[in-house]
Scaffold this motif. Structure first.
Motif, PDB file in Angstrom:
ATOM      1  N   LYS A  24     -17.266  -9.500  -2.346  1.00 39.29           N
ATOM      2  CA  LYS A  24     -17.426  -9.366  -0.894  1.00 39.29           C
ATOM      3  C   LYS A  24     -18.885  -9.568  -0.501  1.00 39.29           C
ATOM      4  O   LYS A  24     -19.182 -10.189   0.519  1.00 39.29           O
ATOM      5  CB  LYS A  24     -16.961  -7.983  -0.433  1.00 39.29           C
ATOM      6  CG  LYS A  24     -15.439  -7.864  -0.411  1.00 39.29           C
ATOM      7  CD  LYS A  24     -14.999  -6.435  -0.161  1.00 39.29           C
ATOM      8  CE  LYS A  24     -13.583  -6.204  -0.621  1.00 39.29           C
ATOM      9  NZ  LYS A  24     -12.565  -6.506   0.354  1.00 39.29           N
ATOM     10  N   GLY A  83     -11.719   2.626 -12.008  1.00 35.04           N
ATOM     11  CA  GLY A  83     -11.789   2.372 -10.566  1.00 35.04           C
ATOM     12  C   GLY A  83     -13.161   1.832 -10.182  1.00 35.04           C
ATOM     13  O   GLY A  83     -13.276   0.890  -9.399  1.00 35.04           O
ATOM     14  N   PRO A  92     -21.046  -5.613   8.970  1.00 29.96           N
ATOM     15  CA  PRO A  92     -21.012  -4.211   9.391  1.00 29.96           C
ATOM     16  C   PRO A  92     -22.414  -3.619   9.432  1.00 29.96           C
ATOM     17  O   PRO A  92     -23.231  -3.910   8.565  1.00 29.96           O
ATOM     18  CB  PRO A  92     -20.176  -3.528   8.303  1.00 29.96           C
ATOM     19  CG  PRO A  92     -20.015  -4.512   7.205  1.00 29.96           C
ATOM     20  CD  PRO A  92     -20.632  -5.814   7.579  1.00 29.96           C
ATOM     21  N   HIS A 100     -14.027   3.303   6.934  1.00 31.94           N
ATOM     22  CA  HIS A 100     -12.792   2.610   7.323  1.00 31.94           C
ATOM     23  C   HIS A 100     -12.686   2.494   8.848  1.00 31.94           C
ATOM     24  O   HIS A 100     -12.256   1.462   9.358  1.00 31.94           O
ATOM     25  CB  HIS A 100     -11.573   3.326   6.737  1.00 31.94           C
ATOM     26  CG  HIS A 100     -11.465   3.156   5.250  1.00 31.94           C
ATOM     27  ND1 HIS A 100     -10.773   4.016   4.436  1.00 31.94           N
ATOM     28  CD2 HIS A 100     -11.981   2.209   4.424  1.00 31.94           C
ATOM     29  CE1 HIS A 100     -10.858   3.600   3.183  1.00 31.94           C
ATOM     30  NE2 HIS A 100     -11.599   2.512   3.146  1.00 31.94           N
ATOM     31  N   TYR A 143       0.600   3.940  -3.024  1.00 31.22           N
ATOM     32  CA  TYR A 143       0.005   5.247  -2.759  1.00 31.22           C
ATOM     33  C   TYR A 143       1.021   6.380  -2.710  1.00 31.22           C
ATOM     34  O   TYR A 143       0.684   7.517  -3.035  1.00 31.22           O
ATOM     35  CB  TYR A 143      -0.787   5.218  -1.446  1.00 31.22           C
ATOM     36  CG  TYR A 143      -1.911   4.198  -1.443  1.00 31.22           C
ATOM     37  CD1 TYR A 143      -2.433   3.700  -2.645  1.00 31.22           C
ATOM     38  CD2 TYR A 143      -2.460   3.744  -0.258  1.00 31.22           C
ATOM     39  CE1 TYR A 143      -3.454   2.766  -2.644  1.00 31.22           C
ATOM     40  CE2 TYR A 143      -3.489   2.814  -0.253  1.00 31.22           C
ATOM     41  CZ  TYR A 143      -3.979   2.324  -1.450  1.00 31.22           C
ATOM     42  OH  TYR A 143      -4.986   1.406  -1.437  1.00 31.22           O
ATOM     43  N   MET A 146     -13.787  -1.743  -8.481  1.00 34.76           N
ATOM     44  CA  MET A 146     -14.390  -1.822  -7.141  1.00 34.76           C
ATOM     45  C   MET A 146     -15.747  -2.521  -7.175  1.00 34.76           C
ATOM     46  O   MET A 146     -16.111  -3.210  -6.225  1.00 34.76           O
ATOM     47  CB  MET A 146     -14.484  -0.427  -6.523  1.00 34.76           C
ATOM     48  CG  MET A 146     -13.132   0.040  -6.018  1.00 34.76           C
ATOM     49  SD  MET A 146     -13.191   1.622  -5.187  1.00 34.76           S
ATOM     50  CE  MET A 146     -12.810   2.704  -6.548  1.00 34.76           C
ATOM     51  N   TRP A 171     -13.946  10.439  -6.692  1.00 38.04           N
ATOM     52  CA  TRP A 171     -13.325  10.588  -8.016  1.00 38.04           C
ATOM     53  C   TRP A 171     -14.268  11.254  -9.006  1.00 38.04           C
ATOM     54  O   TRP A 171     -13.829  11.989  -9.893  1.00 38.04           O
ATOM     55  CB  TRP A 171     -12.798   9.243  -8.535  1.00 38.04           C
ATOM     56  CG  TRP A 171     -11.559   8.858  -7.790  1.00 38.04           C
ATOM     57  CD1 TRP A 171     -11.431   7.892  -6.834  1.00 38.04           C
ATOM     58  CD2 TRP A 171     -10.271   9.481  -7.890  1.00 38.04           C
ATOM     59  NE1 TRP A 171     -10.154   7.875  -6.335  1.00 38.04           N
ATOM     60  CE2 TRP A 171      -9.417   8.837  -6.972  1.00 38.04           C
ATOM     61  CE3 TRP A 171      -9.749  10.530  -8.654  1.00 38.04           C
ATOM     62  CZ2 TRP A 171      -8.078   9.199  -6.796  1.00 38.04           C
ATOM     63  CZ3 TRP A 171      -8.417  10.886  -8.487  1.00 38.04           C
ATOM     64  CH2 TRP A 171      -7.602  10.232  -7.577  1.00 38.04           C
ATOM     65  N   SER A 225      -6.409  -8.763   7.261  1.00 39.04           N
ATOM     66  CA  SER A 225      -6.396 -10.160   7.722  1.00 39.04           C
ATOM     67  C   SER A 225      -5.285 -10.955   7.049  1.00 39.04           C
ATOM     68  O   SER A 225      -4.832 -11.958   7.583  1.00 39.04           O
ATOM     69  CB  SER A 225      -7.745 -10.826   7.466  1.00 39.04           C
ATOM     70  OG  SER A 225      -8.088 -10.741   6.112  1.00 39.04           O
ATOM     71  N   GLU A 232     -15.588   6.144  -2.379  1.00 40.48           N
ATOM     72  CA  GLU A 232     -14.341   6.320  -3.149  1.00 40.48           C
ATOM     73  C   GLU A 232     -14.680   6.748  -4.586  1.00 40.48           C
ATOM     74  O   GLU A 232     -14.093   7.685  -5.117  1.00 40.48           O
ATOM     75  CB  GLU A 232     -13.561   4.993  -3.149  1.00 40.48           C
ATOM     76  CG  GLU A 232     -12.312   4.969  -3.999  1.00 40.48           C
ATOM     77  CD  GLU A 232     -11.078   5.580  -3.327  1.00 40.48           C
ATOM     78  OE1 GLU A 232     -11.009   5.566  -2.089  1.00 40.48           O
ATOM     79  OE2 GLU A 232     -10.213   6.086  -4.053  1.00 40.48           O
ATOM     80  N   PHE A 291       0.822  -1.204   0.000  1.00 39.98           N
ATOM     81  CA  PHE A 291       0.000   0.000   0.000  1.00 39.98           C
ATOM     82  C   PHE A 291       0.856   1.253   0.000  1.00 39.98           C
ATOM     83  O   PHE A 291       0.540   2.228  -0.666  1.00 39.98           O
ATOM     84  CB  PHE A 291      -0.976  -0.010   1.174  1.00 39.98           C
ATOM     85  CG  PHE A 291      -2.199  -0.841   0.891  1.00 39.98           C
ATOM     86  CD1 PHE A 291      -3.140  -0.402  -0.028  1.00 39.98           C
ATOM     87  CD2 PHE A 291      -2.403  -2.061   1.508  1.00 39.98           C
ATOM     88  CE1 PHE A 291      -4.263  -1.155  -0.320  1.00 39.98           C
ATOM     89  CE2 PHE A 291      -3.520  -2.832   1.231  1.00 39.98           C
ATOM     90  CZ  PHE A 291      -4.451  -2.376   0.309  1.00 39.98           C
ATOM     91  N   ARG A 329     -13.256  -5.294  14.116  1.00 38.34           N
ATOM     92  CA  ARG A 329     -12.244  -6.337  14.280  1.00 38.34           C
ATOM     93  C   ARG A 329     -11.329  -5.981  15.444  1.00 38.34           C
ATOM     94  O   ARG A 329     -10.568  -5.024  15.360  1.00 38.34           O
ATOM     95  CB  ARG A 329     -11.442  -6.429  12.976  1.00 38.34           C
ATOM     96  CG  ARG A 329     -10.336  -7.415  12.993  1.00 38.34           C
ATOM     97  CD  ARG A 329      -9.705  -7.523  11.617  1.00 38.34           C
ATOM     98  NE  ARG A 329     -10.524  -8.282  10.696  1.00 38.34           N
ATOM     99  CZ  ARG A 329     -10.325  -8.352   9.379  1.00 38.34           C
ATOM    100  NH1 ARG A 329      -9.321  -7.687   8.848  1.00 38.34           N
ATOM    101  NH2 ARG A 329     -11.102  -9.079   8.618  1.00 38.34           N
ATOM    102  N   ASN A 335     -15.795   7.972   3.235  1.00 37.60           N
ATOM    103  CA  ASN A 335     -14.854   6.863   3.066  1.00 37.60           C
ATOM    104  C   ASN A 335     -14.079   6.624   4.365  1.00 37.60           C
ATOM    105  O   ASN A 335     -13.942   5.496   4.842  1.00 37.60           O
ATOM    106  CB  ASN A 335     -13.924   7.214   1.889  1.00 37.60           C
ATOM    107  CG  ASN A 335     -12.898   6.151   1.593  1.00 37.60           C
ATOM    108  OD1 ASN A 335     -11.804   6.173   2.146  1.00 37.60           O
ATOM    109  ND2 ASN A 335     -13.224   5.210   0.721  1.00 37.60           N
TER     110      ASN A 335
END
Ligand SMILES: NC(=O)c1ccc[n+]([C@@H]2O[C@H](COP(=O)([O-])OP(=O)(O)OC[C@H]3O[C@@H](n4cnc5c(N)ncnc54)[C@H](OP(=O)(O)O)[C@@H]3O)[C@@H](O)[C@H]2O)c1
Length: 314
Positions: free
Chosen positions: A291, A280, A235, A218, A101, A284, A261, A158, A257, A97, A225, A214
């Motif tokens: 997910k 993107g 969640p 997070h 980034y 995503m 943009w 994780s 996110e 990351f 967790r 965003n």
């Protein structure tokens, strides 16, 4: 009927998943041993395959077993056979990351400051006369600094590692797009958005709103967790109104996110930014669908109203 006596020890053999060649034989493995323990024992025989590189499966083509799986609760006899696959060289997520980034952040700034060899000598280190160009640089930098700080201080990953080869692909994507966008936005011939200040203000409001959203998601995911664990929970919205989007989508961090943009696209009115937002979004959306499917698989009580990324649509 006498209860089945639990085995005192297991024997474990590890075969190569492709060639079926025997790579290792472990006798006297404790029934409570986990896959992580077995990986550590295997490494002793084959030090080149450190645990993060190993995938162990019950079936050569099946799923990888989890590190937490316990030997005696797996469907194996007292001699267990595992199939091994080498996942290739690994590097830690945090390194990944940070490289992904930090790159866009720095590359964008090179164009913003118009360092030599980008736009011709007479523009070296000159500044744009358009206010929106400076605002765009602030927003772009803010976005990536936020992501770097979140990677260091918020996310609780994780998986410790990722295959090294992915980093080349990801960096090409992030660095390449950053250079392409920055080249046009900071170009001496750049023209500001058609609807002037009103367009820029609306875009800025959208960008900041989505950045806050965003970030809030997070933090909410982090709080699901406990430190040091790998648990995954459903969640739910918290007291922070930005998290209420969890009522409608499974991955609101991706929704926000994409929103950021789109805001940045409206602000700069620049085609490469629109393309970056689109690519993107597609990426995503694919992850969000994955997910979403695993939430449905894992939790029978998963809220039925939720879509993966766009409320009611996708
Ligand atoms: N512009 C782009 O193209 C682009 C693409 C991707 C991501 N991003 C940005 O990068 C951010 C992070 O991406 P990501 O793909 O890592 O996001 P993510 O999968 O949603 O995960 C964010 C963090 O929350 C944890 N988490 C997720 N669901 C959880 C649950 N149900 N219970 C407990 N913990 C959970 C994850 O842990 P695990 O390690 O277990 O997953 C991870 O540490 C995104 O939100 C987005 O802002 C941008």
């Amino acid at each position: 009927k006498k209860p089945k006596k639990a085995a005192l020890f297991f024997e474990v053999e590890i075969l190569d998943a492709r060639s079926r060649q025997k790579l290792c034989f472990l006798d006297k493995v404790e029934p409570h041993a986990t896959i992580a323990d077995i990986k550590n024992l295997f490494t002793k025989a084959h030090p080149q395959w450190y645990p993060a590189r190993q995938s162990l499966r019950l079936d050569p083509k099946g799923r990888s077993l989890k590190d937490e799986d316990v030997l005696q609760s797996l469907p194996v006899g007292t001699t267990a056979t595992f199939y091994f696959r080498d996942l290739g060289a690994q590097i830690s997520w945090v390194t990944v990351f940070l490289t992904e980034y930090a790159g866009p952040l720095l590359i964008y700034l090179l164009f913003y400051f118009r360092v030599p060899f980008l736009y011709g000598p007479r523009y070296d280190f000159t500044a744009s006369r358009h206010r929106v160009v400076h605002l765009a640089c602030a927003c772009h930098s803010f976005h990536y600094i936020k992501r770097l700080l979140e990677t260091l201080f918020i996310h609780r990953f994780s998986h410790g590692t990722m295959p090294l080869r992915n980093i080349f692909k990801n960096c090409t994507y992030y660095w390449g797009f950053a250079a392409w966008m920055a080249y046009y936005i900071n170009h001496p011939l750049y023209t500001p958005p058609a609807y002037g200040d009103d367009q820029v203000k609306l875009a800025l409001a959208m960008f900041l709103f989505c950045q806050l959203g965003n970030f809030s998601i997070h933090v909410a995911l982090r709080n699901l967790r406990p430190a040091g664990s790998k648990t995954r929970k459903i969640p739910y919205p918290t007291r922070n109104p930005f998290t209420w989007l969890f009522l409608l989508v499974s991955c609101p961090n991706y929704t926000y996110e994409v929103g950021s943009w789109i805001g940045f696209t409206i602000m700069t009115q620049c085609l490469p930014v629109a393309l970056f937002s689109l690519v993107g979004f597609v990426q995503m959306a694919i992850w969000a669908q994955g997910k979403h499917r695993s939430y449905l698989r894992e939790f029978r009580e998963y809220p039925a109203l939720r879509s993966p990324i766009v409320p009611f649509l996708l």
